[in-house]
Scaffold this active site. Structure first.
Site, PDB file in Angstrom:
ATOM      1  N   SER A  81      90.564 -25.529 159.324  1.00  0.00           N
ATOM      2  CA  SER A  81      89.487 -25.626 159.985  1.00  0.00           C
ATOM      3  C   SER A  81      88.091 -26.353 159.017  1.00  0.00           C
ATOM      4  O   SER A  81      87.375 -26.686 159.490  1.00  0.00           O
ATOM      5  CB  SER A  81      88.664 -24.439 160.492  1.00  0.00           C
ATOM      6  OG  SER A  81      89.157 -23.927 161.653  1.00  0.00           O
ATOM      7  N   LYS A  84      87.451 -29.531 160.369  1.00  0.00           N
ATOM      8  CA  LYS A  84      86.390 -29.680 161.707  1.00  0.00           C
ATOM      9  C   LYS A  84      85.207 -30.455 161.234  1.00  0.00           C
ATOM     10  O   LYS A  84      84.641 -31.587 162.115  1.00  0.00           O
ATOM     11  CB  LYS A  84      86.060 -28.490 162.256  1.00  0.00           C
ATOM     12  CG  LYS A  84      87.306 -27.666 162.812  1.00  0.00           C
ATOM     13  CD  LYS A  84      86.830 -26.516 163.379  1.00  0.00           C
ATOM     14  CE  LYS A  84      87.903 -25.813 163.796  1.00  0.00           C
ATOM     15  NZ  LYS A  84      87.789 -24.070 164.178  1.00  0.00           N
ATOM     16  N   TYR A 205      94.621 -32.330 167.105  1.00  0.00           N
ATOM     17  CA  TYR A 205      94.021 -31.372 166.497  1.00  0.00           C
ATOM     18  C   TYR A 205      94.844 -30.668 165.512  1.00  0.00           C
ATOM     19  O   TYR A 205      94.695 -30.181 164.592  1.00  0.00           O
ATOM     20  CB  TYR A 205      93.299 -30.296 167.620  1.00  0.00           C
ATOM     21  CG  TYR A 205      92.742 -29.306 166.953  1.00  0.00           C
ATOM     22  CD1 TYR A 205      91.644 -29.287 166.289  1.00  0.00           C
ATOM     23  CD2 TYR A 205      93.541 -28.046 167.046  1.00  0.00           C
ATOM     24  CE1 TYR A 205      91.122 -28.058 165.798  1.00  0.00           C
ATOM     25  CE2 TYR A 205      92.882 -26.772 166.642  1.00  0.00           C
ATOM     26  CZ  TYR A 205      91.759 -27.013 165.946  1.00  0.00           C
ATOM     27  OH  TYR A 205      91.309 -25.642 165.361  1.00  0.00           O
ATOM     28  N   TYR A 257      81.453 -18.957 160.997  1.00  0.00           N
ATOM     29  CA  TYR A 257      81.741 -18.406 162.099  1.00  0.00           C
ATOM     30  C   TYR A 257      80.679 -17.240 162.483  1.00  0.00           C
ATOM     31  O   TYR A 257      79.528 -17.626 162.130  1.00  0.00           O
ATOM     32  CB  TYR A 257      83.224 -17.716 162.238  1.00  0.00           C
ATOM     33  CG  TYR A 257      84.271 -18.596 161.880  1.00  0.00           C
ATOM     34  CD1 TYR A 257      84.618 -19.968 162.615  1.00  0.00           C
ATOM     35  CD2 TYR A 257      85.239 -18.571 160.704  1.00  0.00           C
ATOM     36  CE1 TYR A 257      85.369 -21.067 162.515  1.00  0.00           C
ATOM     37  CE2 TYR A 257      85.994 -19.473 160.523  1.00  0.00           C
ATOM     38  CZ  TYR A 257      86.328 -20.869 161.560  1.00  0.00           C
ATOM     39  OH  TYR A 257      87.318 -21.536 161.179  1.00  0.00           O
ATOM     40  N   VAL A 275      91.504 -21.299 158.007  1.00  0.00           N
ATOM     41  CA  VAL A 275      92.326 -20.153 157.736  1.00  0.00           C
ATOM     42  C   VAL A 275      93.273 -20.157 156.835  1.00  0.00           C
ATOM     43  O   VAL A 275      94.108 -19.240 156.428  1.00  0.00           O
ATOM     44  CB  VAL A 275      93.053 -19.690 159.021  1.00  0.00           C
ATOM     45  CG1 VAL A 275      91.818 -19.240 160.091  1.00  0.00           C
ATOM     46  CG2 VAL A 275      93.642 -20.778 159.755  1.00  0.00           C
TER      47      VAL A 275
HETATM   48  N1  GLU Z   1      94.365 -24.464 163.093  1.00  0.00           N
HETATM   49  C1  GLU Z   1      93.537 -23.252 163.013  1.00  0.00           C
HETATM   50  C2  GLU Z   1      93.618 -22.798 164.607  1.00  0.00           C
HETATM   51  O1  GLU Z   1      93.204 -23.695 165.393  1.00  0.00           O
HETATM   52  C3  GLU Z   1      92.483 -23.525 162.551  1.00  0.00           C
HETATM   53  C4  GLU Z   1      91.536 -22.152 162.450  1.00  0.00           C
HETATM   54  C5  GLU Z   1      90.824 -22.060 161.341  1.00  0.00           C
HETATM   55  O2  GLU Z   1      90.954 -22.431 160.347  1.00  0.00           O
HETATM   56  O3  GLU Z   1      89.701 -21.299 161.347  1.00  0.00           O
HETATM   57  O4  GLU Z   1      93.768 -21.857 164.763  1.00  0.00           O
END
Ligand code: GLU
Length: 419
Positions: A81, A84, A205, A257, A275
Site C-alpha cells: 500500500s 497508493k 493494482y 488507516y 502490509v
Molecule cells: N495489496 C494489498 C491489498 O490490497 C495492499 C494492502 C496494504 O498494504 O495495506 O490487500
C-alpha cells in the site's frame, strides 16, 4: 549511499558507522528492538507470510539528496500500500485535481485498509484505502491493464530513481486470493467511481502492490514528495509541487488507516504504511523516510515501524506541528550603525509571511520606541522572499503613515519590481 560498511559495534549499535546520522538512526533501531512491540507478519496473501519477521531497517533521504541508512535498509520487500500515494500522484498529474477528486474523496475513513468506505455520492472515501487505490489505478491512462501497469511502473521507478521490478510470486499469490479487492472493485464499478473493466484496474493494482523495493528506494520516493515533486537524487521532476502538496495533505489525514488520528498526535508526519511491513513518511522540505519491519499491529501497520517513527519524530524533532511552534527567527541581529546612528536589523534565510510579520512588528516597535531614529532592514543574507513579504517591506519603506522611517537595504533587488 553515504555508507560503505556495516558493523555491529560493541554497544549493540548496528548500522553504517561512517556518518553520525547513520549511527543516530541505528541507535533508534536498537532501542526499538529491545522493546516489546507485538505484531504478526501478514498472511492473508500467502506469499507475504514467508517474510523474515526479524528484518528491520530504516533509510532516509534529504531534499538535498543525502542518503542515510541503518539495519536492513537494502533488503527487498514488496511495496504494497505504500504504492497508493504515488499512483494517486500520477493520476493527479495526468488528469488534474478536479477530475480525480470527482471520483475519489479525500476524507479519512477511520476504517481498515480493506473497508467498504464509499461516500454518499459513491466515491471511495480516500485514495489510501483499497477501494480508492483501485480507482486511482483505473485513472492512470492506458488502453488496458497491461498498459496502465507499464505507466505505473515507469512512474514509480521515477519516484524511486531506479527501475523497479515485479515480484512475480507475490503478484500471483495476491491475484489468486484477492477476492475482497475484487468485491471492492465491483462495488466501485457499481457506483460508477470505476469506469474501466474490473480486470483492467485490479490486475495493475495487484502488480503495483507487488513491486519490489528496499527502504532506501522508498525513502527516495518519500523524499520526492517532500521535495515538492522533484526526485532529490536524480533531480528529475516527477510531479508538480501542487500535486506533491495535495498528496502529502491526504497522507496526513488518511495514511495510517484507522490509526491516522493517533498517528498525527504521536508522530505528526504525513505517512503511508503497507502490509509488506514498510512505512513511508515525508517531512515537507526536509526528508523522505522509510522503515521496514514485517510484523504488523492490529491496524495493519508495522509495529516496530510505528515505534521507530515515533522515536525519530520526538528525538529528531520531526513532528510537523512541534516545528511550527519553534520557528526560526528571520532577524539574525539588531545593531546600531555607529556612523549614522541607524538601527540595523539584519535578516537571513527565506523570508515568508510568518518571518516578515515578525520583522514588521520589530521595526514598528523599535521605530516607535526610539522616535526619530531610522530603521534599516538589511537583506544581504536573505536567500528568498515571498511576494507578500516584499509587499510588506515595500509598504513599510514607503512611509505612508506608519510613523517610522524604514530603509530596505536590498543588494540583490529581492523586493524590486514587487508591488
Ligand atoms: N495489496 C494489498 C491489498 O490490497 C495492499 C494492502 C496494504 O498494504 O495495506 O490487500
Amino acid at each position: 549511499m553515504s555508507g560503505t560498511s556495516t558493523e555491529r559495534q560493541a554497544g549493540g549499535v548496528t548500522g553504517f558507522t561512517d556518518n553520525p546520522v547513520n549511527a543516530a538512526m541505528a541507535r533508534v533501531l536498537d532501542d526499538v528492538r529491545r522493546e516489546d512491540h507485538p505484531g504478526a507478519v501478514a498472511d492473508y496473501i500467502p506469499q507475504l507470510a514467508t517474510a523474515d519477521p526479524e528484518a528491520f531497517g530504516v533509510a532516509s533521504v534529504s531534499v538535498h539528496g543525502h542518503s542515510y541508512g541503518a539495519g536492513d535498509y537494502r533488503v527487498p520487500f514488496t511495496i504494497q500500500s505504500m504504492s497508493k500515494p504515488f499512483v494517486y500522484a500520477l493520476a493527479l498529474e495526468a488528469l488534474g485535481v478536479e477530475a480525480v477528486c470527482a471520483r475519489i474523496g479525500v476524507e479519512p475513513s477511520g476504517e481498515a485498509f480493506n473497508g467498504i468506505s464509499f461516500d454518499p455520492s459513491g466515491r471511495p472515501e480516500n485514495p489510501l484505502i483499497n477501494a480508492g487505490a483501485i480507482v486511482s489505478t483505473s485513472l492512470i491512462p492506458g488502453v488496458d491493464g497491461a498498459e496502465r501497469f507499464a505507466t505505473i511502473r515507469d512512474g514509480l521507478s521515477r519516484f524511486a530513481g531506479r527501475e523497479l521490478e515485479l515480484d512475480e510470486a507475490v503478484y500471483r499469490s495476491e491475484s489468486e486470493t484477492g477476492f475482497r479487492n475484487l468485491a471492492l472493485a465491483a462495488l466501485a464499478r457499481s457506483t460508477d467511481a470505476l469506469r474501466v473493466p474490473i480486470e483492467d484496474a485490479l490486475d495493475p493494482y495487484f502488480r503495483q502492490c507487488s513491486l519490489l523495493v528496499d527502504a532506501h528506494d522508498v525513502a527516495v520516493m518519500g523524499g520526492t514528495l517532500a521535495n515538492g515533486g522533484v526526485n532529490p537524487v536524480t533531480g528529475e521532476r516527477v510531479v508538480s509541487t501542487a500535486v506533491a502538496q495535495h498528496v502529502l495533505s491526504v497522507m496526513t489525514g488518511c495514511g495510517m488507516y484507522d490509526r491516522s488520528g493517533a498517528w498525527m498526535v504521536s508522530v505528526g508526519i504525513p505517512a503511508k504504511s503497507g502490509v509488506g511491513g514498510g512505512i513511508v513518511a515525508a517531512t515537507p522540505g526536509e526528508y523522505g523516510i522509510c522503515v521496514f519491519s514485517p510484523p504488523l499491529d492490529e491496524a495493519g501497520n508495522s509495529s516496530r515501524g510505528v515505534a521507530v517513527l515515533q522515536r525519530m519524530s520526538s528525538e529528531f524533532g520531526l513532528h510537523l506541528l512541534s516545528r511550527s511552534m519553534n520557528p526560526v527567527s528571520a532577524v539574525a541581529a539588531v545593531t546600531t550603525d555607529p556612523a549614522t546612528g541607524h538601527v540595523v536589523l539584519r535578516l537571513r534565510g527565506e523570508v515568508d509571511f510568518v518571518a516578515v510579520e515578525e520583522v514588521v512588528h520589530e521595526a514598528l516597535s523599535l521605530g516607535h520606541a526610539q522616535s526619530g531614529s531610522t530603521i534599516v532592514l538589511d537583506l544581504t543574507d536573505v536567500t528568498r522572499i515571498s511576494t507578500v513579504s516584499a509587499y510588506l517591506l515595500n509598504q513599510l519603506a514607503s512611509d505612508v503613515g506608519y510613523g517610522v522611517r524604514v530603509i530596505v537595504q536590498d543588494p540583490s533587488s529581492l523586493c524590486a519590481a514587487r508591488p
